[in-house]
Design a protein around this motif. Structure first.
Motif, PDB file in Angstrom:
ATOM      1  N   SER A  17     120.238  -9.926  15.550  1.00 23.21           N
ATOM      2  CA  SER A  17     119.799  -9.824  14.063  1.00 23.21           C
ATOM      3  C   SER A  17     118.579 -11.008  13.767  1.00 23.21           C
ATOM      4  CB  SER A  17     121.161 -10.729  13.147  1.00 23.21           C
ATOM      5  OG  SER A  17     120.777 -10.871  11.949  1.00 23.21           O
ATOM      6  N   GLU A  18     118.319 -11.882  14.472  1.00 28.34           N
ATOM      7  CA  GLU A  18     117.398 -12.490  14.489  1.00 28.34           C
ATOM      8  C   GLU A  18     116.097 -12.123  14.945  1.00 28.34           C
ATOM      9  OE1 GLU A  18     118.091 -16.369  16.538  1.00 28.34           O
ATOM     10  OE2 GLU A  18     119.449 -17.240  14.774  1.00 28.34           O
ATOM     11  N   ALA A  19     116.281 -11.180  16.316  1.00 31.49           N
ATOM     12  CA  ALA A  19     115.291 -10.411  16.667  1.00 31.49           C
ATOM     13  C   ALA A  19     114.695  -9.168  16.028  1.00 31.49           C
ATOM     14  CB  ALA A  19     115.560  -9.816  18.104  1.00 31.49           C
ATOM     15  N   VAL A  20     115.601  -8.745  15.040  1.00 28.55           N
ATOM     16  CA  VAL A  20     115.541  -7.700  14.033  1.00 28.55           C
ATOM     17  C   VAL A  20     114.500  -7.990  13.123  1.00 28.55           C
ATOM     18  CG1 VAL A  20     116.356  -6.230  12.259  1.00 28.55           C
ATOM     19  CG2 VAL A  20     117.238  -6.158  14.618  1.00 28.55           C
ATOM     20  N   ALA A  21     114.921  -9.428  12.615  1.00 28.13           N
ATOM     21  CA  ALA A  21     114.200 -10.290  11.519  1.00 28.13           C
ATOM     22  C   ALA A  21     112.728 -10.517  12.009  1.00 28.13           C
ATOM     23  CB  ALA A  21     114.870 -11.497  11.018  1.00 28.13           C
ATOM     24  N   SER A  22     112.767 -10.898  13.146  1.00 29.34           N
ATOM     25  CA  SER A  22     111.372 -11.222  13.920  1.00 29.34           C
ATOM     26  C   SER A  22     110.310 -10.090  13.880  1.00 29.34           C
ATOM     27  CB  SER A  22     111.622 -12.086  14.950  1.00 29.34           C
ATOM     28  OG  SER A  22     110.311 -12.269  15.658  1.00 29.34           O
TER      29      SER A  22
ATOM     30  N   HIS B  39      97.933   0.653  21.974  1.00 29.44           N
ATOM     31  CA  HIS B  39      99.397   1.337  22.035  1.00 29.44           C
ATOM     32  C   HIS B  39     100.097   0.380  23.064  1.00 29.44           C
ATOM     33  CE1 HIS B  39     102.654   3.763  24.094  1.00 29.44           C
ATOM     34  NE2 HIS B  39     102.872   4.263  22.721  1.00 29.44           N
ATOM     35  N   HIS B  40      99.496   0.008  24.192  1.00 29.51           N
ATOM     36  CA  HIS B  40     100.066  -0.902  25.226  1.00 29.51           C
ATOM     37  C   HIS B  40     100.595  -2.277  24.732  1.00 29.51           C
ATOM     38  CE1 HIS B  40     101.041  -2.683  29.287  1.00 29.51           C
ATOM     39  NE2 HIS B  40     100.114  -3.556  28.956  1.00 29.51           N
ATOM     40  N   PRO B  41      99.559  -2.926  24.014  1.00 27.62           N
ATOM     41  CA  PRO B  41     100.421  -4.412  23.694  1.00 27.62           C
ATOM     42  C   PRO B  41     101.112  -4.195  22.445  1.00 27.62           C
ATOM     43  CG  PRO B  41      98.008  -4.027  22.828  1.00 27.62           C
ATOM     44  CD  PRO B  41      98.180  -3.086  23.641  1.00 27.62           C
ATOM     45  N   VAL B  42     101.363  -3.250  21.608  1.00 27.88           N
ATOM     46  CA  VAL B  42     102.073  -2.825  20.645  1.00 27.88           C
ATOM     47  C   VAL B  42     103.777  -2.862  21.287  1.00 27.88           C
ATOM     48  CG1 VAL B  42     103.159  -1.225  18.936  1.00 27.88           C
ATOM     49  CG2 VAL B  42     100.557  -2.231  18.812  1.00 27.88           C
ATOM     50  N   THR B  43     103.771  -1.785  22.258  1.00 27.70           N
ATOM     51  CA  THR B  43     104.803  -1.556  22.832  1.00 27.70           C
ATOM     52  C   THR B  43     105.503  -2.845  23.829  1.00 27.70           C
ATOM     53  OG1 THR B  43     103.645  -0.473  24.742  1.00 27.70           O
ATOM     54  CG2 THR B  43     104.669   0.942  22.944  1.00 27.70           C
ATOM     55  N   LYS B  44     104.366  -3.463  24.245  1.00 27.41           N
ATOM     56  CA  LYS B  44     104.793  -4.615  25.160  1.00 27.41           C
ATOM     57  C   LYS B  44     105.076  -5.874  24.686  1.00 27.41           C
ATOM     58  CE  LYS B  44     102.751  -7.507  28.655  1.00 27.41           C
ATOM     59  NZ  LYS B  44     101.428  -7.943  29.628  1.00 27.41           N
ATOM     60  N   ASP B  45     104.365  -6.128  23.323  1.00 23.66           N
ATOM     61  CA  ASP B  45     104.832  -7.291  22.498  1.00 23.66           C
ATOM     62  C   ASP B  45     106.366  -7.106  21.617  1.00 23.66           C
ATOM     63  OD1 ASP B  45     102.737  -8.280  23.512  1.00 23.66           O
ATOM     64  OD2 ASP B  45     101.388  -7.899  21.643  1.00 23.66           O
ATOM     65  N   THR B  46     106.695  -5.707  21.449  1.00 24.22           N
ATOM     66  CA  THR B  46     108.046  -5.606  20.952  1.00 24.22           C
ATOM     67  C   THR B  46     109.121  -5.792  21.783  1.00 24.22           C
ATOM     68  OG1 THR B  46     106.870  -4.000  19.472  1.00 24.22           O
ATOM     69  CG2 THR B  46     109.158  -4.091  19.241  1.00 24.22           C
ATOM     70  N   VAL B  47     109.494  -6.883  22.030  1.00 25.10           N
ATOM     71  CA  VAL B  47     110.691  -7.104  22.998  1.00 25.10           C
ATOM     72  C   VAL B  47     111.965  -6.802  22.287  1.00 25.10           C
ATOM     73  CG1 VAL B  47     111.841  -8.943  24.647  1.00 25.10           C
ATOM     74  CG2 VAL B  47     109.209  -8.939  23.921  1.00 25.10           C
ATOM     75  N   LEU B  48     112.502  -5.683  23.164  1.00 26.79           N
ATOM     76  CA  LEU B  48     114.026  -5.332  22.707  1.00 26.79           C
ATOM     77  C   LEU B  48     115.128  -5.975  23.267  1.00 26.79           C
ATOM     78  CD1 LEU B  48     112.950  -1.463  22.136  1.00 26.79           C
ATOM     79  CD2 LEU B  48     113.248  -3.063  20.264  1.00 26.79           C
TER      80      LEU B  48
END
Length: 295
Positions: free
Chosen positions: A103-108, A239-248
């Protein structure tokens, strides 16, 4: 093995006061507490068959089985249940923690994405405004050049009109003079007239065959192509940093069933196999010295 209402219970207690019958809360499943074979109360727990039996059963089909009293069996199973409940509680707490972290990850992610969108919108707006300024500068440059060229052309046109009128006037004088019959007058007047049509007029005007700003169009088109190529290159970099920075969140398997989701059939390479092993079963089974080692 009977159920009583409050009135009958008082009578029961009077009649069986000396026997000290054990009383429990009323239940609608009395038949489940009676042995179907001996019609006796189920008071023994058979560990071997994991079922409740009566005392006669211990001497019949359950002879030699590991049996204890129902209370002892309940205590043992209750202990196991308590351990299971603790495991459930630990799993609940672990899952609740994971849920909280998720939940915190989603909010972040939501907050960061909104901030990134706002920043990118601001930057793109500034870029658009910058391009608009450049567009206005190019438009002004074209209009200024157009105004200067048109102004010069209009001045030259006015001068040409005046020269044409003057040439027509001189042509008319020469025409009149050529028809005079007085030789002296002809010769005297001829001296006062220009010898050539160019005398007294400005230089010849040369008009460019093309005044369509072709070179400017070429430069602007090249700038557009370069800008598009630059944008495509930068979009790939974005595209690379966007997908890399979004830690799922990563789902970590813990049970066998969860691990089996990632299982697959292995095909072994006979070219790299040890000389002492034999492959069979479509190169999926290994035999070492006549014994199956892996399959």
């Amino acid at each position: 093995m009977a159920s009583y209402c409050e009135t009958d219970l008082q009578l029961h207690n009077k009649l069986h006061h000396a026997k000290q019958h054990k009383l429990i809360d009323a239940t609608g499943h009395l038949k489940d507490k009676v042995c179907s074979h001996h019609d006796k109360p189920l008071e023994v727990y058979c560990r071997t068959d994991q079922q409740c039996i009566c005392y006669l059963c211990t001497m019949d089909e359950h002879r030699g089985h590991d049996t204890v009293s129902a209370a002892t069996g309940r205590a043992e199973i209750q202990k196991q249940m308590d351990e299971t409940q603790r495991e459930f509680q630990q799993r609940i707490q672990m899952r609740e923690k994971e849920l909280q972290e998720l939940s915190e990850a989603v909010a972040s992610i939501t907050s960061s994405a909104q901030s990134a969108v706002e920043d990118s919108e601001r930057i793109f707006t500034e870029m658009i405004r910058s391009i608009e300024r450049r567009r206005s500068e190019v438009t002004k440059l074209i209009r200024d050049q157009e105004k200067a060229a048109v102004s010069q052309a209009e001045g030259d046109m006015e001068r040409l009109k005046q020269e044409i009128d003057e040439l027509k006037r001189r042509h008319s004088e020469l025409e009149q003079l050529s028809h005079t019959e007085d030789h002296i007058h002809f010769l005297q007047r001829r001296q006062a007239l220009p010898v050539t049509p160019e005398a007294g007029f400005g230089p010849r005007i040369s008009v460019s065959p093309r005044s369509d700003f072709g070179n400017l169009r070429k430069v602007v088109s090249e700038m557009k192509d370069q800008l598009e190529n630059f944008c495509r290159m930068k979009m790939a970099e974005i595209h690379h940093p966007v997908t890399k920075d979004t830690v799922l969140p990563v789902l970590v398997p813990r049970t066998r069933a969860e691990f089996l989701h990632y299982s697959c059939q292995l095909t072994l390479d006979p070219n790299t196999a040890n000389r002492e092993v034999s492959l069979s079963g479509g190169n999926r089974k290994v035999t070492w010295g006549g014994r199956a080692a892996i399959s």
